[in-house]
Design an enzyme around this catalytic site. Structure first.
Site, PDB file in Angstrom:
ATOM      1  CB  SER A  55     -22.265  -7.274 -27.050  1.00  0.00           C
ATOM      2  OG  SER A  55     -21.172  -7.964 -26.465  1.00  0.00           O
ATOM      3  N   GLY A  65       0.831  -1.197   0.000  1.00  0.00           N
ATOM      4  CA  GLY A  65       0.000   0.000   0.000  1.00  0.00           C
ATOM      5  C   GLY A  65       0.862   1.241   0.000  1.00  0.00           C
ATOM      6  CD  GLU A 124       2.496  -8.228  -5.204  1.00  0.00           C
ATOM      7  OE1 GLU A 124       3.357  -8.941  -4.661  1.00  0.00           O
ATOM      8  OE2 GLU A 124       2.127  -7.151  -4.739  1.00  0.00           O
ATOM      9  CG  HIS A 174       5.600  -5.656  -4.511  1.00  0.00           C
ATOM     10  ND1 HIS A 174       4.298  -5.461  -4.111  1.00  0.00           N
ATOM     11  CD2 HIS A 174       6.304  -4.605  -4.030  1.00  0.00           C
ATOM     12  CE1 HIS A 174       4.207  -4.317  -3.444  1.00  0.00           C
ATOM     13  NE2 HIS A 174       5.406  -3.772  -3.378  1.00  0.00           N
ATOM     14  CB  SER A 215     -20.003 -15.039 -26.072  1.00  0.00           C
ATOM     15  OG  SER A 215     -20.092 -14.037 -27.039  1.00  0.00           O
ATOM     16  N   GLY A 228     -19.311 -10.020 -27.714  1.00  0.00           N
ATOM     17  CA  GLY A 228     -18.045  -9.970 -26.979  1.00  0.00           C
ATOM     18  C   GLY A 228     -17.891 -11.228 -26.129  1.00  0.00           C
ATOM     19  CB  VAL A 229     -14.962 -12.644 -24.286  1.00  0.00           C
ATOM     20  CG1 VAL A 229     -14.646 -13.964 -23.623  1.00  0.00           C
ATOM     21  CG2 VAL A 229     -13.982 -12.374 -25.391  1.00  0.00           C
ATOM     22  CG  ASP A 230     -16.723  -9.963 -20.645  1.00  0.00           C
ATOM     23  OD1 ASP A 230     -15.814 -10.807 -20.785  1.00  0.00           O
ATOM     24  OD2 ASP A 230     -16.518  -8.777 -20.384  1.00  0.00           O
ATOM     25  CE  LYS A 287     -12.399  -9.372 -21.746  1.00  0.00           C
ATOM     26  NZ  LYS A 287     -13.697  -8.707 -21.938  1.00  0.00           N
ATOM     27  CB  CYS A 306       5.329  -4.246   0.196  1.00  0.00           C
ATOM     28  SG  CYS A 306       6.174  -2.676  -0.035  1.00  0.00           S
ATOM     29  CE1 TYR A 307       1.447   1.175   5.429  1.00  0.00           C
ATOM     30  CE2 TYR A 307      -0.188  -0.565   5.732  1.00  0.00           C
ATOM     31  CZ  TYR A 307       0.337   0.675   6.085  1.00  0.00           C
ATOM     32  OH  TYR A 307      -0.240   1.405   7.078  1.00  0.00           O
TER      33      TYR A 307
END
Ligand code: XMP
Length: 521
Positions: free
Chosen positions: A231, A60, A179, A177, A237, A233-235, A377, A87-88
């Site tokens: 639409s 953070g 990640e 980090h 669909s 789009g992927v989502d 996503k 970290c933080y």
């Protein structure tokens, strides 16, 4: 806290780092379900209810040396749960457990090297005593002394306590980090925490998620009717195919052709869903209505508002033809609902809300069904593959709701739309032929409302300028232009000018985001 059906969960407590979402992604990539919650929205009770196998404290921007800086919830270190502070997160753990953190003149940003002082469960299989390892640091404060029961297990020049461990209590801290990809073994260190230390088995797979979501949707919907705006789009669909599997004929999809779709787009979407999935689909060609509502409008925000309102009118009218519905399905994703910690003024907690078809649920008195609201996503793409969606759909570049309207600065006319569609189709065809489609986040053509002089054959031309855009990105929030080689650009520009009447000049946009945006409007 949302999901309580998955038995192995990790809780990520967010202190506002820019990269907190990456922690969640890495944990999920190792097959463990996790959720991110702001530090000021969790307490011992809510954590007990969530029953995590372990907790990760994120980084953070604050300094633990400041009086009112954020802290981990009271009592969290005494719950007997494994905890990893990053970290933080490490610094607040140290401070809360009796160690000392001080401000330092030596900030440490970017690549650094740590010396491994001792073996530790966090390092299993990757780091051993005596190794020198690359990590990514981003901190100003420095830990001066660590709490009782802890021992340093890695050190760096500017961070003597680069990694600390209290193995008896399963408490660990890293100053770097884990990640980010710039810590090459970071993902393995995180996996050592979630699997080795917390005991997760990594059973959270897309196949498991699919089954779990289908059961949830069935329980939520019962015998009700669900409508879904498709639409292409992927989502949307993935939502449609998942719901169809869950509730079959109770689902009706509506595909609204705004007239601002790309070349052949409407046909591709309708064919896939009607012919391949046998999903009940209303194909509403409302292009004339959209174009007439947009006549004379060139302001980008006006365009968006008119398109949104027209969409709702059309969708509402189509829904009435099937006698209405009880539920509206939406492709809301996890980054849209995640609560983020904000230190930049305004309310301390900002909740991003996302309505693909804003205003509809209220107007039509429908309840939302959002089966993707726990996914990122890339996980939606994985679920799409799991559901057998063709690769061409799963890998589609994102396409904005207002469609080509925001790629035509100035007034929208059918003629200009047709010119843009042709140029865009050639550009995408060349990108596919060159094998570059999957390396690019989003690519499209823009038709400028500017005419320039050219010469073709023996004649003078006075036609439009077309701009090409292609960006790389991981989430659309920041982006860089794609570095095409000159041969590719030359070939594509030649084709566009030779094959599309109305364009006599093409430019390539090399603006990054920020300061630009991906779309031109
Ligand atoms: P910008 O242009 O803001 O775009 O850098 C980031 C991503 O969002 C998409 N975009 C939209 N999507 N409605 C949408 O559904 C919109 O009004 C809209 N504007 C931008 C854009 O295509 C990119 O993927």
């Amino acid at each position: 806290m949302t999901d309580t059906t998955t038995s192995e969960r990790i809780l990520i407590i967010d202190f506002g780092s820019q990269v907190t979402q990456l922690i969640a992604r890495r944990v999920r990539e190792s097959g463990v379900y996790c959720e991110v919650h702001p530090f000021n929205r969790v307490d011992k009770d809510s954590i007990e209810k969530f029953t995590p196998k372990g907790i990760i404290l994120s980084g953070g921007p604050a300094s633990v040396t400041e009086g009112d800086s954020p802290r981990a919830p009271d009592g969290v270190f005494e719950m007997g749960l494994p905890i990893l502070g990053i970290c933080y997160g490490e610094q607040t753990m140290v401070e809360q457990l009796g160690g000392k953190v001080v401000m330092s003149d030596h900030r440490e940003f970017g690549r650094a090297f740590v010396d491994v002082l001792d073996n530790c469960p966090l390092f299993d299989g990757v780091w051993a005593r005596g190794d020198r390892e690359q990590v990514w640091m981003s901190h100003g404060d420095r830990i001066e002394s660590i709490p009782e029961g802890f021992q340093p297990v890695a050190t760096s020049e500017n961070a003597p306590y680069a990694a600390i461990a209290n193995e008896r209590k399963n408490l660990y801290g890293v100053q770097f980090h884990v990640e980010v990809v710039h810590t090459p073994h970071g993902a393995q260190l995180l996996k050592n925490f979630t699997h080795g230390i917390c005991g997760c088995s990594g059973s959270w797979t897309m196949a498991a998620f699919r089954e779990q979501e289908i059961a949830k949707v069935r329980a939520q919907v019962g015998s009700g009717r669900v409508i879904c705006a498709l639409s292409g789009g992927v989502d949307s669909s993935v939502v449609a195919v998942l719901l169809h599997e869950a509730i079959g004929e109770q689902l009706t999809c509506v595909f609204v052709d705004t007239g601002m779709m790309r070349a052949r787009e409407a046909d591709e979407v309708v064919t896939l869903f009607r012919d391949h999935y046998n999903i009940s689909l209303i194909h509403s060609d409302a292009s004339e209505m959209f174009l007439s509502n947009l006549e004379g409008v060139s302001d980008p925000e006006q365009k968006r508002k008119i398109i949104g309102a027209t969409f709702i009118d059309v969708f509402d009218a189509e829904a009435k033809t099937i006698g209405g519905a009880d539920f509206l399905a939406q492709g809301t994703l996890y980054p849209d609902v995640i609560e983020s910690v904000s230190f930049t003024g305004g309310p301390s907690v900002t909740i991003k809300s996302h309505h693909n078809v804003g205003g509809l649920p209220e107007r039509m008195n429908m309840t939302l069904v959002e089966p993707l609201r726990e996914l990122f996503k890339d996980e939606v793409r994985a679920l799409g593959r799991e559901l057998g969606l063709p690769e061409a759909f799963v890998k589609r570049h994102p396409f904005p709701g207002p469609g080509l309207a925001i790629r035509l600065p100035g007034e929208i006319t059918f003629e200009r739309l047709e010119i843009l569609r042709k140029a865009d189709a050639i550009y995408l065809e060349e990108i596919r032929n060159a094998g570059l489609y999957d390396a690019i986040w989003q690519a499209f053509a823009v038709l400028l409302p500017v005419q320039t002089v050219g010469v073709m054959g023996d004649g003078r031309t006075y036609e439009y300028v077309c701009a090409l855009r292609a960006v790389t990105s991981s989430d659309g929030m920041t982006a860089d232009y794609y570095p095409f080689d000159h041969e590719f650009l030359g070939r594509t520009v030649n084709r566009i000018i030779n094959e599309v009447r109305g364009i006599n000049r093409v430019v390539y946009d090399i603006t990054s985001k920020p300061p630009g945006t991906i779309e031109w409007e």
